[in-house]
Scaffold this active site. Structure first.
Site, PDB file in Angstrom:
ATOM      1  N   ARG A  39       2.772  31.672 109.875  1.00 12.82           N
ATOM      2  CA  ARG A  39       1.429  32.229 109.886  1.00 12.82           C
ATOM      3  C   ARG A  39       1.224  33.368 110.712  1.00 12.82           C
ATOM      4  O   ARG A  39       0.466  34.366 110.350  1.00 12.82           O
ATOM      5  CB  ARG A  39       0.518  31.346 110.526  1.00 12.82           C
ATOM      6  CG  ARG A  39       0.125  29.984 109.773  1.00 12.82           C
ATOM      7  CD  ARG A  39      -0.709  28.983 110.214  1.00 12.82           C
ATOM      8  NE  ARG A  39      -1.224  28.204 109.256  1.00 12.82           N
ATOM      9  CZ  ARG A  39      -1.750  26.870 109.563  1.00 12.82           C
ATOM     10  NH1 ARG A  39      -1.610  26.345 110.752  1.00 12.82           N
ATOM     11  NH2 ARG A  39      -2.046  26.091 108.720  1.00 12.82           N
ATOM     12  N   LYS A 204      -3.834   9.219  99.750  1.00 14.71           N
ATOM     13  CA  LYS A 204      -4.951   8.388  99.459  1.00 14.71           C
ATOM     14  C   LYS A 204      -5.742   9.249  98.389  1.00 14.71           C
ATOM     15  O   LYS A 204      -6.010  10.360  98.576  1.00 14.71           O
ATOM     16  CB  LYS A 204      -5.939   8.312 100.665  1.00 14.71           C
ATOM     17  CG  LYS A 204      -5.003   7.397 101.579  1.00 14.71           C
ATOM     18  CD  LYS A 204      -6.045   6.657 102.629  1.00 14.71           C
ATOM     19  CE  LYS A 204      -5.944   7.178 103.825  1.00 14.71           C
ATOM     20  NZ  LYS A 204      -7.236   7.539 104.898  1.00 14.71           N
ATOM     21  N   GLY A 357      -0.967  20.769 103.298  1.00 15.33           N
ATOM     22  CA  GLY A 357       0.225  21.131 104.240  1.00 15.33           C
ATOM     23  C   GLY A 357       1.307  20.462 104.021  1.00 15.33           C
ATOM     24  O   GLY A 357       2.387  21.052 103.850  1.00 15.33           O
ATOM     25  N   GLY A 381      -6.978  22.744 104.063  1.00 15.86           N
ATOM     26  CA  GLY A 381      -8.132  21.983 104.267  1.00 15.86           C
ATOM     27  C   GLY A 381      -9.369  23.032 103.461  1.00 15.86           C
ATOM     28  O   GLY A 381      -9.990  22.780 102.880  1.00 15.86           O
TER      29      GLY A 381
HETATM   30  P1  ADP Z   1      -1.202  17.536 101.483  1.00 12.72           P
HETATM   31  O1  ADP Z   1      -0.967  17.485 102.780  1.00 12.72           O
HETATM   32  O2  ADP Z   1      -0.148  18.110 100.680  1.00 12.72           O
HETATM   33  O3  ADP Z   1      -2.690  17.427 100.794  1.00 12.72           O
HETATM   34  P2  ADP Z   1      -1.466  14.585 101.706  1.00 12.72           P
HETATM   35  O4  ADP Z   1      -1.713  14.742 103.112  1.00 12.72           O
HETATM   36  O5  ADP Z   1      -2.422  13.863 100.950  1.00 12.72           O
HETATM   37  O6  ADP Z   1      -0.720  15.836 101.130  1.00 12.72           O
HETATM   38  O7  ADP Z   1      -0.007  13.386 101.382  1.00 12.72           O
HETATM   39  C1  ADP Z   1       1.160  13.505 101.910  1.00 12.72           C
HETATM   40  C2  ADP Z   1       1.652  12.126 102.315  1.00 12.72           C
HETATM   41  O8  ADP Z   1       1.559  10.982 101.339  1.00 12.72           O
HETATM   42  C3  ADP Z   1       3.147  12.348 102.751  1.00 12.72           C
HETATM   43  O9  ADP Z   1       3.235  12.107 103.986  1.00 12.72           O
HETATM   44  C4  ADP Z   1       3.922  11.167 101.918  1.00 12.72           C
HETATM   45  O10 ADP Z   1       4.875  10.480 102.259  1.00 12.72           O
HETATM   46  C5  ADP Z   1       2.635  10.243 101.501  1.00 12.72           C
HETATM   47  N1  ADP Z   1       2.807   9.517 100.090  1.00 12.72           N
HETATM   48  C6  ADP Z   1       3.294  10.086  99.098  1.00 12.72           C
HETATM   49  N2  ADP Z   1       3.447   9.114  98.103  1.00 12.72           N
HETATM   50  C7  ADP Z   1       3.340   7.818  98.811  1.00 12.72           C
HETATM   51  C8  ADP Z   1       3.501   6.503  98.549  1.00 12.72           C
HETATM   52  N3  ADP Z   1       3.805   6.028  97.400  1.00 12.72           N
HETATM   53  N4  ADP Z   1       3.086   5.497  99.486  1.00 12.72           N
HETATM   54  C9  ADP Z   1       2.587   6.024 100.864  1.00 12.72           C
HETATM   55  N5  ADP Z   1       2.554   7.512 101.059  1.00 12.72           N
HETATM   56  C10 ADP Z   1       2.933   8.124 100.195  1.00 12.72           C
HETATM   57 MG    MG Z   2      -1.511  16.200 104.513  1.00 12.39          MG
END
Ligand code: ADP
Ligand code: MG
Length: 401
Positions: A39, A204, A357, A381
């Site tokens: 950053r 989620k 992230g 975000g």
């Molecule tokens: P980002 O930060 O890129 O927006 P998220 O925070 O939504 O992504 O999700 C990232 C997390 O989702 C990771 O820590 C990963 O381990 C988890 N994840 C991915 N697939 C699964 C799964 N099948 N079951 C549980 N957790 C999962």
């Molecule tokens: Mg995340």
């Protein structure tokens, strides 16, 4: 050139720059080490352009989440040192944000020199929900400068004094980093080149409802992986064993599937899943059909057939937005789905954007060259809120005068 785009002549002027310098630190107070200076690096072009134009550059930023009062654990002092190294000239550091030290450091600046103010969140006014309290702090910040440049993309979705209120008090412009991020996000939402493929994963479905909602009818294809898969599979009537399931979102997922079918958008769900007997248990990892997940197991990645199908669906894309890992990529046995998607993105000939992230971290930790992607967003975000169609206060305020 002594002008900065949108501000005009800046030579000899004090220019306050809001940057995003919120880097991870390790170690003891007083001997903190920056573990990833990405950053800071991303903030350098705007700061050095202003300095080269002869401005007296006053940088303000936050680090972590101190509670509105000074806390040495969140001092920006190590960041000032690193910023100086990257700029190739020392950065004066003020030990407060708007107090005696800040005033003295700013008044000592010569044209083309740079100062960094101590953590802006050491002041309760920065993040206050009370407009008057925030405004009073913004007045003090604004008194340190003649103009304002907003360059902290990671914070433009926040209505905070150093992001929002200060722009109402000074002549202002968008910094190059924010301008580049907004340009990319517009290309994903306004008139994306087709075919437009959106890949969503992560943990989620409920975190991503706004994004799915807003992009569902804009995209040609929506590929779904990660933990949110299981709520979609449940919406199709399949059992998901012990996998992550949000029962209260099954209806919403069914609605998305129906809307997609009605509008001709193709939703691709995985056809095979890597399951295990318990979370992260590599020894028990095995591939099963997506519609036959054993009751005692949980799904932790999309399977190899799905990874190949997703890669093929990305093959002719002209625009791709990817957010959310396809599986629990932190564990090697469940990282292959994410790897397959990341690899396919590096071969996209059009615009490929990685947002989020954990997604950006996955790309790095799996050893991909960041330059192989069209754009990796610095503000998770903020980019998600933009893609949800929400207004970003720190951007809207720059459009007024
Ligand atoms: P980002 O930060 O890129 O927006 P998220 O925070 O939504 O992504 O999700 C990232 C997390 O989702 C990771 O820590 C990963 O381990 C988890 N994840 C991915 N697939 C699964 C799964 N099948 N079951 C549980 N957790 C999962
Ligand atoms: Mg995340």
């Amino acid at each position: 050139m002594a002008e900065y785009p949108g501000l005009g002549e800046v030579s000899g002027k004090r220019v306050l720059v809001r940057s995003d310098l919120n880097v991870p630190l390790d170690g003891e107070v007083g001997a903190k080490v920056i573990t990833d200076d990405g950053r800071i690096r991303a903030s350098v072009p705007t700061i050095s352009a202003l300095a080269a134009a002869g401005a007296r550059v006053v940088v303000t930023a936050h680090l972590g989440r101190p509670k509105g009062a000074p806390d040495p654990a969140y001092s920006l002092a190590p960041v000032a040192a690193r910023l100086g190294e990257l700029l190739g000239s020392p950065v004066a550091f003020a030990t407060d944000t708007v107090g005696a030290s800040a005033q003295q450091v700013v008044s000592a600046l010569a044209d083309g020199e740079v100062a960094l103010l101590e953590n802006v969140r050491f002041n309760a006014g920065e993040t206050s929900k009370d407009e008057a309290e925030r405004g009073a702090f913004a007045d003090e910040l604004a008194a340190l400068a003649d103009a304002f440049v907003s360059d902290g993309f990671g914070v433009v979705h926040r209505k905070q004094a150093s992001v929002y209120d200060v722009a109402q008090r000074l002549p202002h412009a968008m910094g190059g980093l924010v301008a580049a991020e907004i340009d990319v996000l517009r290309r994903l939402t306004v008139t994306p080149e087709r075919p437009y493929v959106v890949v969503l994963g992560g943990s989620k479905v409920s975190d991503k409802l706004g994004v799915i909602d807003n992009l569902l009818e804009k995209a040609d294809k929506l590929l779904i992986g990660g933990g949110m898969v299981f709520t979609f599979l449940a919406a199709q009537g399949h059992g998901v064993g012990q996998s992550l399931l949000e029962e209260d979102q099954i209806g919403t997922c069914r609605d998305y599937l129906e809307r997609a079918a009605a509008s001709g958008v193709q939703i691709l769900l995985p056809t095979d899943i890597v399951v295990a007997d318990s979370f992260g248990d590599e020894a028990s990892a095995r591939v099963v059909p997506a519609d036959a997940i054993p009751e005692t197991t949980l799904g932790l990645d999309i399977g190899p057939e799905s990874g190949a199908a997703f890669a093929a669906a990305l093959g002719d894309a002209a625009t791709v937005f990817w957010n959310g890992p396809m599986g629990v990529f932190e564990v090697a046995a469940f990282a292959e789905g994410t790897r397959a998607v990341a690899d396919a993105l590096t071969r996209v000939r059009g615009l490929s954007v990685v947002g989020g992230g954990d997604s950006a971290a996955a790309v790095r930790s799996l050893g991909f060259d960041e330059a192989a992607f069209g754009h990796i967003s610095t503000g998770g975000g903020a980019s998600l809120e933009y893609l949800e169609g929400k207004e970003l206060p720190g951007i809207t305020v720059l459009e007024g005068n």
